[in-house]
Scaffold this motif. Structure first.
Motif, PDB file in Angstrom:
ATOM      1  N   ALA A  32       0.714  -0.904  -0.197  1.00 38.02           N
ATOM      2  CA  ALA A  32      -0.100   0.181  -0.032  1.00 38.02           C
ATOM      3  C   ALA A  32       1.503   1.102  -0.210  1.00 38.02           C
ATOM      4  CB  ALA A  32      -1.087  -0.536   1.457  1.00 38.02           C
ATOM      5  N   ASN A  33       2.081   1.573   0.884  1.00 38.48           N
ATOM      6  CA  ASN A  33       2.941   2.415   0.960  1.00 38.48           C
ATOM      7  C   ASN A  33       3.630   2.409  -0.225  1.00 38.48           C
ATOM      8  OD1 ASN A  33       1.915   2.980   3.470  1.00 38.48           O
ATOM      9  ND2 ASN A  33       3.923   1.701   4.493  1.00 38.48           N
ATOM     10  N   ASP A  34       3.996   1.522  -0.996  1.00 36.14           N
ATOM     11  CA  ASP A  34       4.655   1.260  -2.516  1.00 36.14           C
ATOM     12  C   ASP A  34       3.835   2.183  -3.470  1.00 36.14           C
ATOM     13  OD1 ASP A  34       7.101   0.858  -1.078  1.00 36.14           O
ATOM     14  OD2 ASP A  34       7.560  -1.092  -1.931  1.00 36.14           O
ATOM     15  N   ALA A  35       2.887   1.143  -3.201  1.00 38.39           N
ATOM     16  CA  ALA A  35       1.151   1.687  -4.645  1.00 38.39           C
ATOM     17  C   ALA A  35       0.802   3.038  -4.269  1.00 38.39           C
ATOM     18  CB  ALA A  35       1.264   0.762  -4.968  1.00 38.39           C
ATOM     19  N   ASP A  36       0.880   4.046  -3.357  1.00 34.09           N
ATOM     20  CA  ASP A  36       0.398   5.338  -2.219  1.00 34.09           C
ATOM     21  C   ASP A  36      -1.257   5.114  -2.878  1.00 34.09           C
ATOM     22  OD1 ASP A  36       0.539   7.383  -1.724  1.00 34.09           O
ATOM     23  OD2 ASP A  36       0.909   8.306  -3.379  1.00 34.09           O
ATOM     24  N   ILE A  37      -1.643   3.821  -2.192  1.00 35.74           N
ATOM     25  CA  ILE A  37      -2.644   3.487  -1.803  1.00 35.74           C
ATOM     26  C   ILE A  37      -3.192   3.651  -0.899  1.00 35.74           C
ATOM     27  CG2 ILE A  37      -3.257   3.388  -4.605  1.00 35.74           C
ATOM     28  CD1 ILE A  37      -3.972   0.299  -3.753  1.00 35.74           C
ATOM     29  N   PRO A  38      -4.365   3.383   0.212  1.00 35.45           N
ATOM     30  CA  PRO A  38      -4.615   3.108   1.284  1.00 35.45           C
ATOM     31  C   PRO A  38      -4.392   1.986   1.574  1.00 35.45           C
ATOM     32  CG  PRO A  38      -6.013   4.278   0.261  1.00 35.45           C
ATOM     33  CD  PRO A  38      -5.632   3.930  -0.779  1.00 35.45           C
ATOM     34  N   ILE A  39      -4.216   1.226   2.401  1.00 33.80           N
ATOM     35  CA  ILE A  39      -4.184  -0.448   2.942  1.00 33.80           C
ATOM     36  C   ILE A  39      -5.228  -1.024   2.944  1.00 33.80           C
ATOM     37  CG2 ILE A  39      -4.406   0.408   5.936  1.00 33.80           C
ATOM     38  CD1 ILE A  39      -2.306  -2.147   6.470  1.00 33.80           C
ATOM     39  N   ASN A  40      -6.124  -0.640   2.906  1.00 36.97           N
ATOM     40  CA  ASN A  40      -7.512  -0.938   3.230  1.00 36.97           C
ATOM     41  C   ASN A  40      -8.086  -1.682   1.718  1.00 36.97           C
ATOM     42  OD1 ASN A  40      -8.146  -0.556   6.382  1.00 36.97           O
ATOM     43  ND2 ASN A  40      -9.883   0.699   5.739  1.00 36.97           N
ATOM     44  N   GLN A  41      -7.325  -0.710   0.783  1.00 35.51           N
ATOM     45  CA  GLN A  41      -7.314  -1.126  -0.040  1.00 35.51           C
ATOM     46  C   GLN A  41      -7.328  -1.797  -1.044  1.00 35.51           C
ATOM     47  OE1 GLN A  41      -9.391   1.489  -1.358  1.00 35.51           O
ATOM     48  NE2 GLN A  41      -9.576   1.340  -3.754  1.00 35.51           N
ATOM     49  N   VAL A  42      -6.151  -2.135  -0.646  1.00 34.86           N
ATOM     50  CA  VAL A  42      -5.197  -3.694  -0.897  1.00 34.86           C
ATOM     51  C   VAL A  42      -6.249  -4.782  -0.177  1.00 34.86           C
ATOM     52  CG1 VAL A  42      -3.039  -4.807  -0.259  1.00 34.86           C
ATOM     53  CG2 VAL A  42      -3.314  -2.282  -0.906  1.00 34.86           C
ATOM     54  N   GLY A  43      -6.310  -4.668   0.907  1.00 39.20           N
ATOM     55  CA  GLY A  43      -7.055  -6.040   1.632  1.00 39.20           C
ATOM     56  C   GLY A  43      -8.232  -5.880   1.024  1.00 39.20           C
ATOM     57  N   ARG A  44      -9.379  -4.555   0.421  1.00 39.63           N
ATOM     58  CA  ARG A  44     -10.573  -5.114  -0.256  1.00 39.63           C
ATOM     59  C   ARG A  44     -10.081  -5.566  -1.339  1.00 39.63           C
ATOM     60  NH1 ARG A  44     -13.247   0.522   1.621  1.00 39.63           N
ATOM     61  NH2 ARG A  44     -11.089   1.487   1.210  1.00 39.63           N
ATOM     62  N   ILE A  45      -9.236  -5.286  -1.926  1.00 40.89           N
ATOM     63  CA  ILE A  45      -8.914  -5.919  -3.463  1.00 40.89           C
ATOM     64  C   ILE A  45      -8.518  -7.371  -2.892  1.00 40.89           C
ATOM     65  CG2 ILE A  45      -6.839  -6.017  -5.194  1.00 40.89           C
ATOM     66  CD1 ILE A  45      -7.172  -2.584  -5.358  1.00 40.89           C
ATOM     67  N   GLU A  46      -7.839  -7.506  -2.512  1.00 43.35           N
ATOM     68  CA  GLU A  46      -7.331  -8.802  -1.690  1.00 43.35           C
ATOM     69  C   GLU A  46      -8.566 -10.077  -2.316  1.00 43.35           C
ATOM     70  OE1 GLU A  46      -2.429  -8.428  -0.746  1.00 43.35           O
ATOM     71  OE2 GLU A  46      -3.518  -9.628   0.288  1.00 43.35           O
ATOM     72  N   ARG A  47      -9.502  -9.650  -1.136  1.00 39.25           N
ATOM     73  CA  ARG A  47     -10.408  -9.712  -1.137  1.00 39.25           C
ATOM     74  C   ARG A  47     -11.809 -10.158  -2.086  1.00 39.25           C
ATOM     75  NH1 ARG A  47      -9.123  -7.045   4.440  1.00 39.25           N
ATOM     76  NH2 ARG A  47     -11.107  -5.751   3.427  1.00 39.25           N
ATOM     77  N   GLY A  48     -11.783  -9.710  -3.007  1.00 37.94           N
ATOM     78  CA  GLY A  48     -12.324 -10.045  -3.821  1.00 37.94           C
ATOM     79  C   GLY A  48     -13.712  -9.044  -3.634  1.00 37.94           C
ATOM     80  N   GLU A  49     -13.550  -7.874  -3.015  1.00 33.28           N
ATOM     81  CA  GLU A  49     -14.626  -6.813  -3.064  1.00 33.28           C
ATOM     82  C   GLU A  49     -14.556  -5.619  -3.218  1.00 33.28           C
ATOM     83  OE1 GLU A  49     -14.492  -7.459   2.064  1.00 33.28           O
ATOM     84  OE2 GLU A  49     -14.165  -5.463   1.184  1.00 33.28           O
ATOM     85  N   ILE A  50     -13.857  -5.595  -4.297  1.00 35.99           N
ATOM     86  CA  ILE A  50     -14.140  -4.137  -4.757  1.00 35.99           C
ATOM     87  C   ILE A  50     -13.270  -4.333  -6.783  1.00 35.99           C
ATOM     88  CG2 ILE A  50     -13.955  -2.370  -3.169  1.00 35.99           C
ATOM     89  CD1 ILE A  50     -11.300  -1.447  -4.217  1.00 35.99           C
ATOM     90  N   ASN A  51     -13.759  -3.532  -7.346  1.00 35.20           N
ATOM     91  CA  ASN A  51     -13.007  -3.916  -8.667  1.00 35.20           C
ATOM     92  C   ASN A  51     -12.594  -2.553  -9.476  1.00 35.20           C
ATOM     93  OD1 ASN A  51     -13.528  -4.746 -11.495  1.00 35.20           O
ATOM     94  ND2 ASN A  51     -15.722  -3.643 -11.632  1.00 35.20           N
ATOM     95  N   PRO A  52     -10.862  -2.696  -8.773  1.00 34.61           N
ATOM     96  CA  PRO A  52      -9.636  -1.469  -9.081  1.00 34.61           C
ATOM     97  C   PRO A  52     -10.282  -0.935 -10.640  1.00 34.61           C
ATOM     98  CG  PRO A  52      -8.949  -3.963  -9.660  1.00 34.61           C
ATOM     99  CD  PRO A  52     -10.439  -4.712  -9.096  1.00 34.61           C
ATOM    100  N   THR A  53     -10.186  -0.003 -10.705  1.00 40.13           N
ATOM    101  CA  THR A  53      -9.849   0.979 -11.568  1.00 40.13           C
ATOM    102  C   THR A  53      -8.170   0.375 -11.947  1.00 40.13           C
ATOM    103  OG1 THR A  53      -8.428   3.310 -10.678  1.00 40.13           O
ATOM    104  CG2 THR A  53     -11.131   2.741 -11.008  1.00 40.13           C
ATOM    105  N   LEU A  54      -8.118   1.591 -13.773  1.00 40.77           N
ATOM    106  CA  LEU A  54      -6.834   1.534 -14.358  1.00 40.77           C
ATOM    107  C   LEU A  54      -5.931   1.934 -13.989  1.00 40.77           C
ATOM    108  CD1 LEU A  54      -5.779  -0.141 -16.983  1.00 40.77           C
ATOM    109  CD2 LEU A  54      -6.179   2.438 -17.645  1.00 40.77           C
TER     110      LEU A  54
END
Lengths: 79, 79
Positions: A32-54
């Motif tokens: 999350a830090n390296d990608a400069d996105i919230p850590i929660n976002q990483v978790g939600r993506i890994e759990r398949g909860e959200i549909n990430p953008t380009l």
DNA sequence: TATTATAAACACATATATGTGTTATTATGC
DNA sequence: GCATAATAACACATATATGTGTTTATAATA
């Protein structure tokens, strides 16, 4: 409302991302830090909860030292 | 609010998508129908106005008879 | 047990992608 | 000029991604 096919797609990507992250020896927080996105976002993506953008996919690929095509190279159901 | 880097990313992808579509001999309407997304969506993506999601990218790749990695294989600024 | 690290699971606000319309513009051919 | 096709450009509602914060759960370890 997201359909079943898309739900499966983002779940499969989530598993794939987790595999890439753990293989690279990163915690969610590091990625999350390296990608400069919230850590929660990483978790939600890994759990398949959200549909990430380009742009989010691109940020993740950079943080994982991969190209965008490499990041999204995972088995997608064909049917 | 989207930043400059992401703005450039989605613009580049837009050009790339338009190139793939026209090379394949499709109109926006045909691509939209095949991908089962609104035609306006295709136009907005090609003009770099929006930041498509993974599921939309997947739908476009299928309609263009390409894999997801192939669809997102376009030059991304490194800087 | 207590501590620490990691991840999950919440809530919430805001920005924006999606989806559906309609109208305007820009070619291209007659 | 007039049509037609293709795209752009609007408006608008709704679903959801993003972003921030807090709390809970889980596991490992001292």
């Amino acid at each position: 409302m997201i359909n079943v096919r898309d739900k499966k797609l983002i779940q499969k990507f989530g598993y794939h991302l987790r595999e890439l992250r753990t293989s690279a020896g990163f915690t969610q927080e590091q990625l999350a830090n390296d990608a400069d996105i919230p850590i929660n976002q990483v978790g939600r993506i890994e759990r398949g909860e959200i549909n990430p953008t380009l742009s989010t996919l691109n940020a993740l690929s950079r943080a994982l030292n991969k190209t965008l095509p490499q990041l999204v190279d995972f088995p997608v159901s064909v049917e």
